[in-house]
Scaffold this motif. Structure first.
Motif, short mmCIF file in Angstrom:
data_model
loop_
_atom_site.label_atom_id
_atom_site.label_comp_id
_atom_site.label_asym_id
_atom_site.label_seq_id
_atom_site.Cartn_x
_atom_site.Cartn_y
_atom_site.Cartn_z
N LEU A 64 8.19 -1.77 -10.71
CA LEU A 64 8.34 -1.91 -12.16
C LEU A 64 9.45 -1.01 -12.70
CD1 LEU A 64 7.25 -2.95 -14.94
CD2 LEU A 64 5.68 -0.99 -14.89
N HIS A 65 9.54 0.20 -12.15
CA HIS A 65 10.49 1.18 -12.67
C HIS A 65 11.82 1.19 -11.93
CE1 HIS A 65 7.41 2.55 -15.32
NE2 HIS A 65 6.64 3.02 -14.36
N GLY A 66 11.96 0.37 -10.88
CA GLY A 66 13.24 0.25 -10.20
C GLY A 66 13.46 1.16 -9.02
N LEU A 67 12.42 1.83 -8.55
CA LEU A 67 12.57 2.69 -7.37
C LEU A 67 12.69 1.86 -6.10
CD1 LEU A 67 12.64 5.56 -6.21
CD2 LEU A 67 10.13 5.53 -6.15
N VAL A 68 12.03 0.69 -6.09
CA VAL A 68 12.14 -0.23 -4.95
C VAL A 68 12.55 -1.60 -5.46
CG1 VAL A 68 10.40 1.04 -3.62
CG2 VAL A 68 9.70 -0.95 -4.97
N SER A 69 13.04 -2.43 -4.53
CA SER A 69 13.56 -3.75 -4.89
C SER A 69 12.50 -4.84 -4.78
CB SER A 69 14.73 -4.12 -3.97
OG SER A 69 15.61 -3.06 -3.81
N ARG A 91 14.34 8.06 -17.17
CA ARG A 91 14.21 9.52 -17.29
C ARG A 91 12.76 9.97 -17.43
NH1 ARG A 91 17.68 13.61 -19.56
NH2 ARG A 91 16.49 15.29 -20.54
N LYS A 92 12.03 9.34 -18.31
CA LYS A 92 10.65 9.79 -18.58
C LYS A 92 9.72 9.51 -17.41
CE LYS A 92 10.81 9.79 -23.63
NZ LYS A 92 12.28 9.75 -23.68
N VAL A 93 9.99 8.45 -16.68
CA VAL A 93 9.20 8.16 -15.48
C VAL A 93 9.49 9.22 -14.42
CG1 VAL A 93 8.82 6.52 -13.60
CG2 VAL A 93 9.12 5.70 -15.94
N ALA A 94 10.77 9.54 -14.25
CA ALA A 94 11.14 10.57 -13.27
C ALA A 94 10.51 11.91 -13.61
CB ALA A 94 12.66 10.71 -13.21
N LEU A 95 10.56 12.28 -14.87
CA LEU A 95 10.03 13.58 -15.27
C LEU A 95 8.52 13.64 -15.14
CD1 LEU A 95 12.35 14.40 -18.30
CD2 LEU A 95 12.28 15.53 -16.07
N GLU A 96 7.83 12.55 -15.41
CA GLU A 96 6.37 12.55 -15.20
C GLU A 96 6.05 12.74 -13.72
OE1 GLU A 96 2.37 9.79 -15.79
OE2 GLU A 96 4.24 9.19 -16.75
N LYS A 121 0.81 -1.22 0.00
CA LYS A 121 0.00 0.00 0.00
C LYS A 121 0.84 1.27 0.00
CE LYS A 121 -3.94 -2.21 2.30
NZ LYS A 121 -4.83 -2.20 3.49
N SER A 122 2.13 1.14 -0.08
CA SER A 122 3.00 2.32 -0.10
C SER A 122 2.84 3.08 -1.41
CB SER A 122 4.47 1.91 0.08
OG SER A 122 4.68 1.34 1.35
N THR A 123 3.03 4.38 -1.34
CA THR A 123 3.01 5.22 -2.53
C THR A 123 4.21 6.16 -2.52
OG1 THR A 123 1.61 6.88 -1.46
CG2 THR A 123 0.49 5.16 -2.77
N PHE A 124 4.56 6.66 -3.71
CA PHE A 124 5.76 7.48 -3.86
C PHE A 124 5.42 8.67 -4.76
CE2 PHE A 124 6.71 3.10 -3.15
CZ PHE A 124 7.71 3.10 -2.19
N ALA A 125 5.88 9.85 -4.38
CA ALA A 125 5.54 11.04 -5.16
C ALA A 125 6.56 12.14 -4.95
CB ALA A 125 4.14 11.54 -4.78
N THR A 126 6.60 13.05 -5.93
CA THR A 126 7.40 14.28 -5.82
C THR A 126 6.46 15.45 -6.12
OG1 THR A 126 8.09 13.94 -8.13
CG2 THR A 126 9.61 13.22 -6.41
N PRO A 127 5.62 15.81 -5.15
CA PRO A 127 4.53 16.77 -5.41
C PRO A 127 4.92 18.23 -5.28
CG PRO A 127 4.37 15.94 -3.17
CD PRO A 127 5.56 15.25 -3.79
N GLY A 128 6.20 18.52 -5.16
CA GLY A 128 6.62 19.90 -4.94
C GLY A 128 6.10 20.88 -5.97
N ILE A 157 2.86 7.42 -7.49
CA ILE A 157 2.86 6.12 -8.15
C ILE A 157 2.72 5.04 -7.07
CG2 ILE A 157 4.28 6.92 -10.07
CD1 ILE A 157 6.66 5.42 -8.83
N SER A 158 2.16 3.92 -7.46
CA SER A 158 1.93 2.83 -6.52
C SER A 158 3.23 2.08 -6.24
CB SER A 158 0.91 1.85 -7.11
OG SER A 158 1.46 1.20 -8.26
N ALA A 159 3.18 1.23 -5.24
CA ALA A 159 4.34 0.40 -4.92
C ALA A 159 4.69 -0.51 -6.09
CB ALA A 159 4.07 -0.41 -3.66
N GLN A 160 3.67 -1.04 -6.76
CA GLN A 160 3.91 -1.93 -7.90
C GLN A 160 4.57 -1.18 -9.05
OE1 GLN A 160 3.80 -5.11 -8.11
NE2 GLN A 160 2.83 -5.56 -6.14
N ASP A 161 4.13 0.05 -9.30
CA ASP A 161 4.79 0.86 -10.34
C ASP A 161 6.22 1.22 -9.93
OD1 ASP A 161 2.73 0.79 -12.16
OD2 ASP A 161 1.87 2.72 -11.54
N ALA A 162 6.40 1.49 -8.66
CA ALA A 162 7.75 1.78 -8.16
C ALA A 162 8.67 0.58 -8.36
CB ALA A 162 7.70 2.16 -6.68
#
Length: 312
Positions: A221-226, A201-206, A174-181, A214-219
């Motif tokens: 998928l894109h390599g933010l978490v292991s 790059r494109k995931v970071a920029l979005e 249920k974890s989520t990750f964001a850069t809402p600044g 983004i959801s934990a599963q998307d994180a």
């Protein structure tokens, strides 16, 4: 006498059976609700003076707990300084093999404390906040032991940066990750340094342009978490990874971590040259030769965890 008895009760609550054990720790002056992270037989439980973090160490594994849930574990200047001190504490000791960074409460970290970023604080203070934050994020990658983020709940802005800076990250489903600044007028430029090196790059920029979580599963998928696991399995899974790391030779792991980060910043040919030199250096270590002998002799290696060399 009354104070002494109270101190004894606190020591018992954190698993410190003898007063000589307390020499290894700062006094815990709060009730034992914070110190329960130590478990029943922890070799070390310390509460930073400002009580922003809890440091617990046992069997080579140091757990640093962000401990300001009322403020969603915001990475205030005090929190960052406390985290830095806990990471650096006896970091070169052979007794330390891996660090876990976790958090108390439903939010891993909401990022910087925005009250520290108002005009009233001034540019000098603002600069200090980002300077110390950058030091902590860099330190995580420079220390000789692996650092694991154990993420439960939301990790936003500098909190997401903290996850991206760690060597390994295990998150609950249920974890989520964001850069809402961007949505409050403060682009997440410093978080982008770590996140942009962890995801495409494109995931970071979005993430940076929209601020959308983004959801934990998307994180994953894109390599933010292991790894992504059910919340009830989070501590167990993180601990299993840490214990596996502890079973290896400390100097070999340290050499490998430093080399990996160095070669990732190099071009292909330079990276191979760097890695080849380090492989030779690794073979000269006592533990390097012990591992090879153990494999040939079909037995478990007996590590020295030292940096002695068997040949030049």
């Amino acid at each position: 006498p009354q104070g002494k008895m109270a101190f004894r009760r606190v020591c018992a609550a954190v698993g410190l059976r003898h007063f000589r054990d307390v020499v290894l720790a700062r006094r815990c002056t709060r009730n034992d609700s914070v110190c329960r992270f130590a478990g029943s037989r922890s070799s070390l439980c310390t509460l930073a003076p400002e009580q922003f973090t809890v440091r617990v160490q046992q069997h080579g594994i140091r757990n640093i707990v962000l401990n300001n849930p009322k403020k969603r574990n915001a990475l205030s200047l005090s929190m960052l300084e406390s985290l830095r001190a806990d990471i650096l504490h006896e970091v070169d000791s052979a007794d330390l093999r891996v660090i876990i960074i976790s958090a108390k409460g439903p939010v891993f970290s909401s990022g910087h404390d925005l009250k520290e970023l108002t005009s009233q604080q001034g540019s000098e203070h603002h600069g200090r906040v980002f300077e110390v934050c950058s030091e902590v994020m860099t330190l995580i990658q420079d220390v000789p032991v692996p650092v694991i983020a154990q993420v439960k709940g939301m990790a936003t802005a500098a909190g997401c940066q903290l996850v991206a800076s760690c060597d390994i990250a295990v998150a609950s489903e249920k974890s989520t990750f964001a850069t809402p600044g961007v949505n409050i007028g403060l682009f997440c430029s410093t978080p982008a340094v770590a996140i942009g090196r962890a995801v495409p790059r494109k995931v970071a920029l979005e993430m940076l342009f929209t601020g959308a979580p983004i959801s934990a599963q998307d994180a994953l998928l894109h390599g933010l978490v292991s790894k992504v696991v059910p919340e009830e399995k989070l501590e167990e899974t993180t601990l299993a990874i840490a214990q596996k790391i502890c079973s290896a030779s400390r100097p070999v792991v340290a050499l490998g971590k430093a080399t990996f980060n160095r070669q990732m910043a190099q071009g292909r040919h330079a990276a191979y040259a760097t890695a080849s030199r380090v492989m030779v250096d690794n073979l000269a270590l006592t533990d390097g030769q012990e591992g090879i002998r153990a494999f040939i002799e079909k037995r478990r290696p007996v590590w020295t965890h030292g940096t002695d060399r068997v040949h030049e």
